[in-house]
Design a protein around this motif. Structure first.
Motif, PDB file in Angstrom:
ATOM      1  N   ILE A  56     111.126 -29.468-119.862  1.00 19.56           N
ATOM      2  CA  ILE A  56     109.774 -30.183-119.660  1.00 19.56           C
ATOM      3  C   ILE A  56     110.067 -31.588-119.813  1.00 19.56           C
ATOM      4  O   ILE A  56     108.989 -32.350-119.329  1.00 19.56           O
ATOM      5  CB  ILE A  56     109.582 -29.643-120.854  1.00 19.56           C
ATOM      6  N   ASN A  57     110.804 -32.726-120.600  1.00 21.22           N
ATOM      7  CA  ASN A  57     111.164 -33.754-120.671  1.00 21.22           C
ATOM      8  C   ASN A  57     111.789 -34.728-118.835  1.00 21.22           C
ATOM      9  O   ASN A  57     110.114 -35.534-118.524  1.00 21.22           O
ATOM     10  CB  ASN A  57     112.473 -34.516-121.718  1.00 21.22           C
ATOM     11  N   GLU A 116      96.198 -29.999-125.711  1.00 21.54           N
ATOM     12  CA  GLU A 116      98.055 -29.688-126.047  1.00 21.54           C
ATOM     13  C   GLU A 116      98.414 -28.477-125.878  1.00 21.54           C
ATOM     14  O   GLU A 116      99.253 -27.823-125.641  1.00 21.54           O
ATOM     15  CB  GLU A 116      97.841 -30.062-127.784  1.00 21.54           C
ATOM     16  N   GLU A 118     104.759 -29.706-118.328  1.00 21.53           N
ATOM     17  CA  GLU A 118     105.125 -31.019-118.940  1.00 21.53           C
ATOM     18  C   GLU A 118     104.729 -30.437-120.898  1.00 21.53           C
ATOM     19  O   GLU A 118     105.468 -30.813-121.684  1.00 21.53           O
ATOM     20  CB  GLU A 118     104.254 -32.007-119.158  1.00 21.53           C
ATOM     21  N   LYS A 119     104.209 -29.185-121.534  1.00 25.25           N
ATOM     22  CA  LYS A 119     104.868 -28.736-122.163  1.00 25.25           C
ATOM     23  C   LYS A 119     105.352 -27.269-122.839  1.00 25.25           C
ATOM     24  O   LYS A 119     105.494 -26.865-122.406  1.00 25.25           O
ATOM     25  CB  LYS A 119     103.499 -28.873-123.279  1.00 25.25           C
ATOM     26  N   TYR A 143     106.825 -22.566-114.920  1.00 28.46           N
ATOM     27  CA  TYR A 143     107.505 -24.081-114.664  1.00 28.46           C
ATOM     28  C   TYR A 143     108.238 -24.464-113.372  1.00 28.46           C
ATOM     29  O   TYR A 143     108.643 -25.581-112.877  1.00 28.46           O
ATOM     30  CB  TYR A 143     107.707 -24.616-116.504  1.00 28.46           C
ATOM     31  N   LYS A 148     108.003 -33.807-117.595  1.00 29.72           N
ATOM     32  CA  LYS A 148     106.867 -35.593-117.882  1.00 29.72           C
ATOM     33  C   LYS A 148     106.966 -36.589-116.868  1.00 29.72           C
ATOM     34  O   LYS A 148     106.037 -37.178-117.387  1.00 29.72           O
ATOM     35  CB  LYS A 148     106.777 -35.628-119.350  1.00 29.72           C
ATOM     36  N   SER A 149     108.357 -36.784-116.822  1.00 25.99           N
ATOM     37  CA  SER A 149     108.345 -37.658-116.159  1.00 25.99           C
ATOM     38  C   SER A 149     108.319 -38.163-114.493  1.00 25.99           C
ATOM     39  O   SER A 149     109.035 -38.362-114.086  1.00 25.99           O
ATOM     40  CB  SER A 149     110.061 -38.007-116.828  1.00 25.99           C
ATOM     41  N   SER A 150     108.233 -36.673-114.268  1.00 29.83           N
ATOM     42  CA  SER A 150     107.951 -36.382-112.822  1.00 29.83           C
ATOM     43  C   SER A 150     109.824 -36.274-112.100  1.00 29.83           C
ATOM     44  O   SER A 150     109.141 -36.666-110.985  1.00 29.83           O
ATOM     45  CB  SER A 150     107.347 -37.625-112.334  1.00 29.83           C
ATOM     46  N   SER A 205      99.336 -25.834-119.829  1.00 26.20           N
ATOM     47  CA  SER A 205     100.516 -27.109-119.288  1.00 26.20           C
ATOM     48  C   SER A 205     101.073 -26.738-118.173  1.00 26.20           C
ATOM     49  O   SER A 205     101.104 -25.455-117.650  1.00 26.20           O
ATOM     50  CB  SER A 205     101.683 -26.771-120.688  1.00 26.20           C
ATOM     51  N   SER A 219      95.022 -37.342-119.616  1.00 21.24           N
ATOM     52  CA  SER A 219      96.465 -35.737-120.057  1.00 21.24           C
ATOM     53  C   SER A 219      95.678 -34.748-120.304  1.00 21.24           C
ATOM     54  O   SER A 219      94.352 -34.685-121.144  1.00 21.24           O
ATOM     55  CB  SER A 219      96.916 -36.184-121.186  1.00 21.24           C
TER      56      SER A 219
END
Length: 489
Positions: free
Chosen positions: A78-79, A56, A62-63, A109, A82-84, A59, A53
């Motif tokens: 964002i969530n 931190e 994902e963040k 994003y 992250k899960s595509s 991004s 990954s």
């Protein structure tokens, strides 16, 4: 008799087989019962297949790096990212932008989510989110606007542009960011300030700085010293062009020959250390030499805006006693309060001039009539190139997208992306992009007009001078403060 013996042997074989099957079933049942009560070992992916990954502070969606613009919808986006689950991410980022229209991180994003897992051309931007949030957001707005426009128009030769954000949280992190970016083989270019130019050259990665380059003591740009294989380009003209334009205007146009210079020695730990925002003794010397060259002189009056015991009233008293006719203010971007104090105490006695850090709505808001008439050198102004595309200029499109006026930093970040986009249209490889940008015939059109580079990688062209004037009461005031920066004709 033979048939009877054959039947007996068949029955015996079937019996033995039955016993064996029963035994196997018993063993399986017994093993399953034992393992059911044991903790399950998670499935491990071999190192060859495990994709690490990102840090931190980096991004693509994902963040949340800009926490000041956090909304529930943005967190949900964002969530999902992250899960595509890019469809859900798109819906949530769009909803977040309905609440926070001028949030560039969400727009970046959103465009990345629209790309999903499809083929894309990736560019990174270094933004000082943890050191100077306002500067970071201004930069990201230029990046986001350029990405939005090119992707809506069909991408670069049909391939969309993906943007990754790297957040600079402290000055000591710069080299770590540089190292992380150059090792990403999928990355084609970087926008932002970096420290190790040699690192970019060795890894054949182009970096476009929205700011100005800086000459060394022997008059050479650092990129020149690295040879012709330059990988770092500057969107703003070299810093000495800004100093020359302002010094010449002060002495020759305004006929102020006794000038006092206010530097700023305050710590830079709370901001990005960029070449255009490092007001110190070196910059003072550059201005002093140019002022003398044009026939003026710098008084011996001491003025350090970063001194803990700085007093605006004492400074004005000393400056006027020393015969000063004008004051040149060179503050740090995050330390404009002493400038406002000087303007208030001045009461029109000294002509006011400033470096481009003072091209800010904060100066207009808090300075008001006290800063009226101040002249500042800048790389862009919203009216500078409006005639090139009436009704469809960068300034007008930016105001429509973000809901208000944008800064020169947004314009130069946008131009950095325009350079990359134009280059990638000709060659979408790292080495190829460098060759395209290094070609003396290369040019791109941006918010600041035609963009071309010198052999050293600096932007060709001049700068603009702007003056603070009251807004016309019969017209809308772009800054909303009652005062605005207008072009000096």
């Amino acid at each position: 008799m033979a048939a009877k013996d054959e039947n007996v042997r068949l029955l015996i074989s079937l019996g033995i087989a039955g016993v064996m099957v029963a035994g196997i079933l018993w063993l399986v049942s017994n093993f399953s019962a034992k393992t059911a009560n044991q903790p399950k070992t998670p499935l491990r992916i071999s190192p060859e297949l495990n994709i690490p990954s990102s840090p931190e502070w980096m991004s693509k969606g994902e963040k949340i790096l800009v926490t000041a613009d956090k909304t529930a919808e943005k967190e949900a986006g964002i969530n999902a990212f992250k899960s595509s689950d890019y469809g859900t991410a798109i819906i949530n980022f769009q909803a977040s932008l309905q609440k926070q229209r001028n949030d560039p991180e969400s727009l970046i994003y959103l465009n990345n989510a629209k790309i999903g897992n499809s083929k894309a051309l990736k560019v990174a931007v270094i933004a000082p989110i943890g050191t100077s949030l306002n500067e970071a957001q201004e930069t990201l707005r230029g990046i986001a606007q350029a990405q939005e426009e090119v992707n809506i128009s069909g991408g670069i030769n049909g391939v969309p542009l993906q943007v990754e954000i790297a957040s600079l949280n402290n000055v000591g992190q710069i080299e770590k960011i540089d190292t992380e970016l150059v090792k990403d083989s999928s990355l084609l270019a970087v926008v932002g300030f970096g420290r190790n130019e040699e690192l970019y050259r060795k890894n054949s990665l182009v970096r476009i700085s929205p700011n100005s380059g800086r000459r060394s003591q022997d008059g050479q740009n650092q990129t020149q010293m690295l040879g012709d294989s330059k990988y770092v380009f500057n969107i703003s003209p070299n810093r000495n062009i800004f100093t020359q334009a302002l010094a010449e205007y002060i002495v020759k146009k305004q006929r102020r020959t006794n000038i006092v210079i206010c530097r700023d020695s305050s710590s830079s730990n709370n901001q990005q250390t960029s070449n255009t925002e490092r007001p110190n003794q070196e910059v003072v010397k550059e201005y002093s030499d140019l002022i003398a060259q044009f026939g003026g002189k710098v008084t011996s009056t001491e003025c350090d805006l970063g001194a803990g015991n700085f007093s605006a009233s004492n400074f004005i008293s000393r400056a006027t006693s020393d015969g000063a006719e004008a004051v040149l203010l060179i503050p740090r971007f995050t330390n404009i309060n002493p400038v406002i104090d000087i303007a208030k105490e001045n009461r029109g006695r000294l002509a006011l001039f400033g470096s481009q850090q003072l091209y800010s709505a904060r100066v207009l808001k808090f300075g008001q009539g006290d800063v009226k008439g101040m002249v500042v050198a800048v790389p862009w102004h919203r009216d500078a190139n409006r005639n090139m595309s009436p009704g469809n200029s960068f300034a007008e499109k930016a105001a429509k997208l973000w809901g208000g006026e944008v800064s020169p930093r947004t314009a130069t970040a946008y131009d950095a992306m325009q350079v990359i986009i134009a280059g990638l249209k000709e060659d979408s490889t790292r080495q190829g992009l460098q060759k395209v940008l290094s070609n003396e015939n290369f040019s791109a059109m941006g918010a600041t007009g035609k963009i071309q580079f010198t052999r050293s990688g600096d932007r060709e062209g001049g700068v603009f001078l702007v003056k603070i004037e009251p807004c016309d009461p019969a017209k809308p005031c772009p800054s909303g403060t009652g005062y605005d920066f207008v072009l000096v004709q």
